[in-house]
Enzyme design. Structure first.
Site, mmCIF file in Angstrom:
data_model
loop_
_atom_site.group_PDB
_atom_site.id
_atom_site.type_symbol
_atom_site.label_atom_id
_atom_site.label_comp_id
_atom_site.label_asym_id
_atom_site.label_seq_id
_atom_site.Cartn_x
_atom_site.Cartn_y
_atom_site.Cartn_z
ATOM 1 N N CYS A 40 45.573 -50.990 87.842
ATOM 2 C CA CYS A 40 44.716 -50.169 88.692
ATOM 3 C C CYS A 40 44.967 -48.680 88.517
ATOM 4 C CB CYS A 40 44.942 -50.562 90.149
ATOM 5 S SG CYS A 40 46.574 -50.133 90.756
ATOM 6 N N THR A 41 44.230 -47.886 89.289
ATOM 7 C CA THR A 41 44.330 -46.440 89.198
ATOM 8 C C THR A 41 45.635 -45.891 89.784
ATOM 9 O OG1 THR A 41 43.152 -46.208 91.283
ATOM 10 C CG2 THR A 41 41.834 -46.141 89.268
#
Length: 138
Positions: free
Chosen positions: A24-25
């Site tokens: 994920c970010t």
């Protein structure tokens, strides 16, 4: 996108993850724990230069698994696989954060049989199919 894999495997018997997927970010995260979960449910993994191809004979096969660390998304992927797997599946060292509990509540409304919400050990009895539901997050 990694959370789409269980549904694709259950419905079509295959899923493809293209490029170099890394979580994920919030930071690069390996997908190896997810791939290990998919393999435990019977997926064969073909590693290609541009991604992964996962194939599985349906139905998915229930199993017992112990994760190396309590990962939220890995726990959720285990639940997704186990919900439609044949037999009973147990995940030890499951993540138990409130949003994982919320996810399990949602899956239960769809017809999943999950025991152990809020603990580090989940027991899921596979069902033939899941249905729909109206849901409001608390």
């Amino acid at each position: 996108s990694i959370m789409l894999v269980p549904g694709l495997m259950a419905r079509f018997g295959a899923a493809r993850i293209e490029d170099d997927v890394k979580g994920c970010t919030l930071g690069a995260r390996e997908i190896d724990p997810h791939v290990e979960v998919f393999q435990r449910f019977g997926a064969a993994v073909e590693r290609l230069p541009d991604g992964l191809v996962l194939t599985v004979d349906r139905p998915l096969k229930g199993n017992d698994h112990w994760t190396d660390y309590a990962s939220v998304t890995t726990t959720e992927n285990f639940v997704l696989c186990a919900a439609l797997a044949e037999g009973v599946s147990t995940l030890t060292n499951a993540a138990s954060e409130p949003h994982v509990q919320e996810f399990c509540n949602f899956m239960s409304l769809l017809g999943a049989k999950i025991e152990g919400h809020g603990t580090s050990k989940l027991k899921i009895t596979g069902v033939q199919e899941l249905g729909g539901a109206d849901y409001s997050f608390t």
